[in-house]
Design a protein around this motif. Structure first.
Motif, mmCIF file in Angstrom:
data_model
loop_
_atom_site.group_PDB
_atom_site.id
_atom_site.type_symbol
_atom_site.label_atom_id
_atom_site.label_comp_id
_atom_site.label_asym_id
_atom_site.label_seq_id
_atom_site.Cartn_x
_atom_site.Cartn_y
_atom_site.Cartn_z
ATOM 1 N N PRO A 70 7.124 47.930 -12.273
ATOM 2 C CA PRO A 70 6.769 48.649 -13.503
ATOM 3 C C PRO A 70 6.367 50.085 -13.189
ATOM 4 O O PRO A 70 6.096 50.426 -12.028
ATOM 5 C CB PRO A 70 5.580 47.837 -14.038
ATOM 6 C CG PRO A 70 4.971 47.224 -12.818
ATOM 7 C CD PRO A 70 6.116 46.939 -11.886
ATOM 8 N N PRO A 71 6.330 50.938 -14.199
ATOM 9 C CA PRO A 71 5.833 52.307 -13.981
ATOM 10 C C PRO A 71 4.431 52.271 -13.398
ATOM 11 O O PRO A 71 3.623 51.413 -13.734
ATOM 12 C CB PRO A 71 5.840 52.904 -15.396
ATOM 13 C CG PRO A 71 6.887 52.123 -16.123
ATOM 14 C CD PRO A 71 6.811 50.725 -15.576
ATOM 15 N N GLY A 72 4.183 53.187 -12.510
ATOM 16 C CA GLY A 72 2.899 53.221 -11.817
ATOM 17 C C GLY A 72 2.937 52.578 -10.451
ATOM 18 O O GLY A 72 1.942 52.595 -9.727
ATOM 19 N N PRO A 86 1.308 49.821 -5.748
ATOM 20 C CA PRO A 86 0.756 50.813 -6.682
ATOM 21 C C PRO A 86 0.771 52.212 -6.073
ATOM 22 O O PRO A 86 0.573 52.384 -4.865
ATOM 23 C CB PRO A 86 -0.683 50.317 -6.916
ATOM 24 C CG PRO A 86 -0.662 48.875 -6.534
ATOM 25 C CD PRO A 86 0.350 48.747 -5.433
ATOM 26 N N CYS A 87 1.027 53.193 -6.898
ATOM 27 C CA CYS A 87 0.996 54.582 -6.452
ATOM 28 C C CYS A 87 -0.433 54.959 -6.074
ATOM 29 O O CYS A 87 -1.401 54.468 -6.665
ATOM 30 C CB CYS A 87 1.492 55.519 -7.554
ATOM 31 S SG CYS A 87 3.230 55.300 -7.994
ATOM 32 N N THR A 88 -0.559 55.824 -5.076
ATOM 33 C CA THR A 88 -1.887 56.278 -4.662
ATOM 34 C C THR A 88 -2.419 57.304 -5.654
ATOM 35 O O THR A 88 -1.703 57.780 -6.544
ATOM 36 C CB THR A 88 -1.815 56.894 -3.260
ATOM 37 O OG1 THR A 88 -0.893 58.012 -3.279
ATOM 38 C CG2 THR A 88 -1.339 55.881 -2.239
ATOM 39 N N GLU A 89 -3.688 57.647 -5.509
ATOM 40 C CA GLU A 89 -4.302 58.619 -6.404
ATOM 41 C C GLU A 89 -3.568 59.951 -6.327
ATOM 42 O O GLU A 89 -3.243 60.434 -5.241
ATOM 43 C CB GLU A 89 -5.772 58.831 -6.036
ATOM 44 C CG GLU A 89 -6.658 57.621 -6.273
ATOM 45 C CD GLU A 89 -6.726 57.264 -7.754
ATOM 46 O OE1 GLU A 89 -6.729 58.190 -8.581
ATOM 47 O OE2 GLU A 89 -6.766 56.071 -8.072
ATOM 48 N N GLY A 90 -3.299 60.515 -7.480
ATOM 49 C CA GLY A 90 -2.593 61.784 -7.534
ATOM 50 C C GLY A 90 -1.096 61.652 -7.531
ATOM 51 O O GLY A 90 -0.391 62.658 -7.571
ATOM 52 N N GLU A 91 -0.573 60.413 -7.481
ATOM 53 C CA GLU A 91 0.861 60.173 -7.513
ATOM 54 C C GLU A 91 1.204 59.307 -8.721
ATOM 55 O O GLU A 91 0.398 58.492 -9.160
ATOM 56 C CB GLU A 91 1.336 59.481 -6.229
ATOM 57 C CG GLU A 91 1.224 60.352 -4.992
ATOM 58 C CD GLU A 91 1.818 59.679 -3.769
ATOM 59 O OE1 GLU A 91 1.991 58.435 -3.796
ATOM 60 O OE2 GLU A 91 2.124 60.369 -2.794
ATOM 61 N N PHE A 115 -2.693 69.148 -11.904
ATOM 62 C CA PHE A 115 -2.656 67.878 -12.622
ATOM 63 C C PHE A 115 -3.070 66.732 -11.709
ATOM 64 O O PHE A 115 -3.102 66.870 -10.487
ATOM 65 C CB PHE A 115 -1.264 67.620 -13.192
ATOM 66 C CG PHE A 115 -0.839 68.600 -14.254
ATOM 67 C CD1 PHE A 115 -0.941 68.261 -15.592
ATOM 68 C CD2 PHE A 115 -0.350 69.857 -13.915
ATOM 69 C CE1 PHE A 115 -0.556 69.146 -16.572
ATOM 70 C CE2 PHE A 115 0.031 70.758 -14.884
ATOM 71 C CZ PHE A 115 -0.068 70.405 -16.222
ATOM 72 N N TRP A 116 -3.333 65.596 -12.339
ATOM 73 C CA TRP A 116 -3.722 64.387 -11.602
ATOM 74 C C TRP A 116 -3.135 63.178 -12.321
ATOM 75 O O TRP A 116 -2.730 63.248 -13.481
ATOM 76 C CB TRP A 116 -5.238 64.292 -11.522
ATOM 77 C CG TRP A 116 -5.720 63.343 -10.461
ATOM 78 C CD1 TRP A 116 -6.295 62.129 -10.635
ATOM 79 C CD2 TRP A 116 -5.658 63.546 -9.041
ATOM 80 N NE1 TRP A 116 -6.601 61.559 -9.430
ATOM 81 C CE2 TRP A 116 -6.219 62.401 -8.432
ATOM 82 C CE3 TRP A 116 -5.183 64.566 -8.236
ATOM 83 C CZ2 TRP A 116 -6.317 62.255 -7.054
ATOM 84 C CZ3 TRP A 116 -5.277 64.426 -6.862
ATOM 85 C CH2 TRP A 116 -5.839 63.286 -6.282
ATOM 86 N N SER A 117 -3.055 62.079 -11.627
ATOM 87 C CA SER A 117 -2.484 60.869 -12.219
ATOM 88 C C SER A 117 -3.471 60.234 -13.193
ATOM 89 O O SER A 117 -4.686 60.257 -12.969
ATOM 90 C CB SER A 117 -2.111 59.879 -11.123
ATOM 91 O OG SER A 117 -3.252 59.585 -10.320
ATOM 92 N N ASN A 118 -2.909 59.668 -14.277
ATOM 93 C CA ASN A 118 -3.753 58.921 -15.206
ATOM 94 C C ASN A 118 -4.122 57.582 -14.575
ATOM 95 O O ASN A 118 -3.599 57.213 -13.526
ATOM 96 C CB ASN A 118 -3.043 58.741 -16.551
ATOM 97 C CG ASN A 118 -1.756 57.947 -16.417
ATOM 98 O OD1 ASN A 118 -1.317 57.616 -15.319
ATOM 99 N ND2 ASN A 118 -1.151 57.626 -17.532
ATOM 100 N N PRO A 119 -5.025 56.813 -15.169
ATOM 101 C CA PRO A 119 -5.451 55.544 -14.542
ATOM 102 C C PRO A 119 -4.310 54.582 -14.258
ATOM 103 O O PRO A 119 -4.356 53.822 -13.284
ATOM 104 C CB PRO A 119 -6.428 54.962 -15.575
ATOM 105 C CG PRO A 119 -6.974 56.158 -16.288
ATOM 106 C CD PRO A 119 -5.839 57.135 -16.359
ATOM 107 N N ALA A 120 -3.251 54.621 -15.075
ATOM 108 C CA ALA A 120 -2.118 53.718 -14.863
ATOM 109 C C ALA A 120 -1.105 54.285 -13.888
ATOM 110 O O ALA A 120 -0.128 53.607 -13.546
ATOM 111 C CB ALA A 120 -1.427 53.425 -16.200
#
Length: 784
Positions: free
Chosen positions: A455-457, A475-480, A497-502
């Motif tokens: 899934p996305p994320g 799962p993608c790491t923080e910022g990805e 920018f930064w990644s949202n929680p999902a």
């Protein structure tokens, strides 16, 4: 597939003729025993085989050798004596219909004045179980496209490469990435699955297994293949086999109750009515999706098939022989005859007599002098429009790819029917996906994957030693982020920018600073305001009791100035809270540096006054105090403070602190802070405060044993010890604290040192003034 071909050769008769020899080495279409179809067929159909054998004469006779009957496979497999073949039995209705199509096409060409004018074309059709041909209407092996190996071969059916590519595109269209395959162990099956694998290469589609079967041992092979299908995790199975072999496979699957697989059918069995009508395999065969030979209509052909002896009736008869709505094999034969006719027309046409002599240099060819070489040259150049309006031409040995897409749907009575759901032109799919009935009986597309799409994320991570279709989702790491299903890698967000929680989208980073709205800011602001209130209260108390000995002792003017500087220290802490701006960044450091220097300067002058007062009491030192009177005290404070003012002015003029967005460590937050453009300037400001504090501490320490009642040095010593301890601890804490926490550390240091000075110096005096007024007398202050 079946080898069915046209062979150009000489025919021994009074006139040279063209023989189209057709051979079928395996079952083609549907085989129905002659005895079993007599009741539902016109009685004349079967007898026409003998009439075909008699043939007719003409200027050019096209001979056709059709596999009208079926040859059973070899019975003896012991290899101890020559194999024995059963005689050809069982009328093949589809092949018979193709023979009729040949006859119809010959007659139609003869009626057309624009093709072969003055030349009578006739036919002779013979029945045989096998030969190898030159022109085919059913030979689909990719190997036959090789003009070096087969320079004289033509066919009116596309190469199997194209149907394999079509199946690969269907797999991609429906996101089937985990597929099983069952193929005939010969050129037809092996070359087709090879073309399929080449087409899916790099597309993320994998084959879980490939099972090969042979007609001669189909019973054992079908059991093995059915067991493989039963235990596989693939829900879509691709089959390149003869329809008789598929029938045995379906029987074995039905015995194992395997009814949840979606089958992709090659054109060898996708239109097999024998399988459609097999009650024993209905549950297995439901929902088959197949590639079929393209269908077409031949105008007037149904009338030819309906010629009977006059006593039969065809009303209500449902038979594949009389079904001319979707002609496939017969239409390919029809095209083959027309290709031969147009090649002959081109060969026998005389040059235009009105043309120039140079263009008219050749002579007319005679129907009695046709050579194979000449006819093959003209076949290579054939380009005509069929009666249906279809453009026909050869591309080497082949014609442009065209197929029907068919689906086996369940009828209301529970039987299966063949439904046309799309077509293929070249490599373009035209498919009505909503009309497909899948093996589940619903319109929901079956899922056939080794691993569910990430899934996305998340991103795909291949499992070691397994096909690329089998993977884990990480799962993608923080910022990805990854905003697509099945992403192979996560994408780093842009700098701001930064990644949202999902981890599905990049969002602007939240600006973070020490604000009045957060708990930490509220606590620190409350501490600063409380300090201002307490300092003001002390100021009021001292103002009300300014004539009392406790207030007047040790220079009340310096006490009031000290209280004012402490109030400024508390107030400057508030400047550090809030959104940094150009002016707030400059003001906070200047206010901090000057306020504390003013405060420490007052304490230092107070300490010097204490020392001077007691030194002047010694013999010979009576004039010491006149050199350090009130004017000198005020001047000293101003002098010490002015140095800090000069330092701050130079610092803020040359390289002042500026608002800065720090993105380095806060992750989803952008820390908005006042960045020190010149660390040296801040170090000098802080160092000067530290120098005065240390000097004040030293002087106060020297004066600590003077008479208590007149001596503030002891309290100044305590206050400066607290002050120095706070600011010594401040430096490492400030350096190691991230973002707004460094600001909080500085505010805390300001408040802690300010409260330390306020309490150590003014709390004892307020205690005497308010709670021990009897001690607030001159006698008490000068007495021991």
């Amino acid at each position: 597939m079946s080898w069915v071909s046209l062979l150009l050769t000489a025919w021994s008769s009074r006139a040279p003729s063209l023989l189209i020899v057709v051979m079928v080495s395996r079952d083609v279409g549907l085989r129905v025993g002659l005895e079993g179809v007599q009741t539902s067929m016109c009685s004349r159909w079967g007898s026409r085989v003998e009439e075909f054998n008699q043939g007719q004469d003409g200027d050019v006779v096209i001979g056709g050798l059709f596999n009208l009957h079926y040859r059973p496979p070899v019975i003896d497999q012991e290899f101890i004596k020559p194999p024995f073949y059963n005689p050809c039995t069982g009328l093949q209705v589809e092949t018979l219909k193709a023979a009729y199509a040949m006859e119809f096409a010959v007659e139609e060409i003869n009626r057309n004045p624009l093709i072969l004018p003055g030349v009578k074309l006739n036919h002779r059709i013979l029945d045989d179980c096998s030969l190898y041909p030159w022109i085919s209407y059913l030979a689909s092996c990719p190997c036959l496209s090789d003009r070096h190996r087969f320079p004289n071969f033509f066919r009116t059916i596309p190469s199997d490469v194209y149907q394999a590519k079509t199946m690969a595109r269907l797999a991609l269209l429906f996101n089937w990435t985990w597929i099983g395959a069952i193929v005939e162990n010969n050129d037809y099956g092996l070359l087709a699955i090879q073309a399929f694998q080449e087409e899916i290469k790099g597309s993320g589609v994998c084959l879980e297994f490939v099972e090969a079967v042979i007609t001669e041992t189909i019973e054992e092979d079908a059991k093995r293949a059915a067991t493989t299908v039963q235990h596989s995790t693939a829900r879509v199975i691709l089959i390149f086999c003869w329809y008789t072999d598929v029938r045995e496979l379906f029987i074995q699957l039905a015995k194992r109750n395997v009814t949840d697989r979606q089958f992709l059918a090659s054109e060898a069995w996708s239109t097999s009515s024998d399988l459609l009508q097999n009650v024993a395999t209905l549950d297995v065969a439901r929902g088959v999706l197949g590639v079929a030979i393209r269908s077409a209509k031949i105008p007037g052909f149904k009338t030819t098939l309906s010629l009977c002896n006059g006593r039969e009736t065809l009303e209500g008869v449902q038979n594949i022989f009389t079904d001319t709505a979707h002609l496939r094999v017969a239409y390919n034969t029809y095209l083959a005859v027309y290709a031969a006719g147009h090649a002959l027309h081109s060969l026998l046409s005389c040059p235009d007599k009105d043309s120039s002599p140079r263009d008219n240099s050749s002579t007319c060819s005679s129907p009695y002098n046709i050579t194979h070489k000449e006819l093959l040259e003209h076949l290579n150049k054939v380009n005509f429009t069929t009666p249906n309006g279809e453009e026909f031409f050869f591309q080497g040995a082949d014609i442009p790819a065209a197929y029907d897409l068919v689906n086996w749907k369940t009828s209301p009575d529970g039987s299966l029917k063949l439904v046309l759901i799309g077509r293929v032109d070249g490599l373009e799919l035209h498919l009505n996906k909503t009309s497909i009935q899948w093996t589940t009986g619903s319109s929901q597309v079956p899922i056939s994957v080794c691993s569910e799409s990430c899934p996305p994320g998340t991103r795909r991570a291949n499992r070691k030693g397994e096909p690329v279709c089998c993977f884990d989702c990480i799962p993608c790491t923080e910022g990805e982020v990854s905003n697509e299903t099945g992403s192979y890698q996560c994408r780093r967000c842009p700098f701001e920018f930064w990644s949202n929680p999902a981890h599905t989208a990049c969002i602007p980073r939240k600006v973070d600073f020490l604000s009045f709205n957060e708990t930490m800011g509220i606590v620190l602001a409350t501490g600063a305001v409380s300090g201002v209130v307490v300092t003001t209260a002390v100021f009021v108390i001292f103002l009300c009791y300014h004539n009392t000995p406790v207030v007047r002792a040790n220079n009340s003017e310096l006490s009031f100035l000290l209280l004012l500087s402490l109030k400024l220290c508390f107030l400057c802490a508030l400047v550090f809270i809030g959104r940094p701006s150009v002016w707030s960044c400059r003001l906070q450091q200047a206010a901090f540096g000057i306020s504390f220097v003013l405060c420490v300067s007052c304490l230092q002058v107070k300490t010097i006054v204490v020392l001077a007062a007691f030194r002047s009491a010694r013999p010979g030192a009576g004039g010491l105090m006149k050199w350090f009177g009130p004017g000198q005290q005020r001047g000293s404070v101003c002098f010490f403070t002015s140095i800090q003012v000069i330092i701050c002015t130079i610092w803020l003029s040359l390289s002042p602190p500026i608002p800065h967005r720090d993105l380095g460590f806060q992750g989803s937050k952008v820390n908005l802070e006042c960045a020190m453009s010149s660390v040296l300037g801040f170090a000098v400001v802080l160092g000067y405060i530290g120098f005065l504090a240390c000097l004040c501490l030293l002087l106060a320490f020297l004066a600590r044993k003077l008479p208590d009642n007149f001596n503030e040095a002891k309290f100044i010593t305590f206050s400066m010890l607290i002050f120095c301890a706070v600011w010594v601890a401040f430096v490492p804490a400030y350096i190691s604290s991230p973002g707004k926490y460094s600001v909080a550390v500085e505010i805390f240091a300001i408040l802690a040192s300010s409260y330390g000075l306020l309490l150590c110096i003014f709390a004892p005096k307020c205690f005497i003034i308010l709670l021990r007024p009897e001690r607030n007398t001159k006698k008490q202050l000068i007495g021991r």
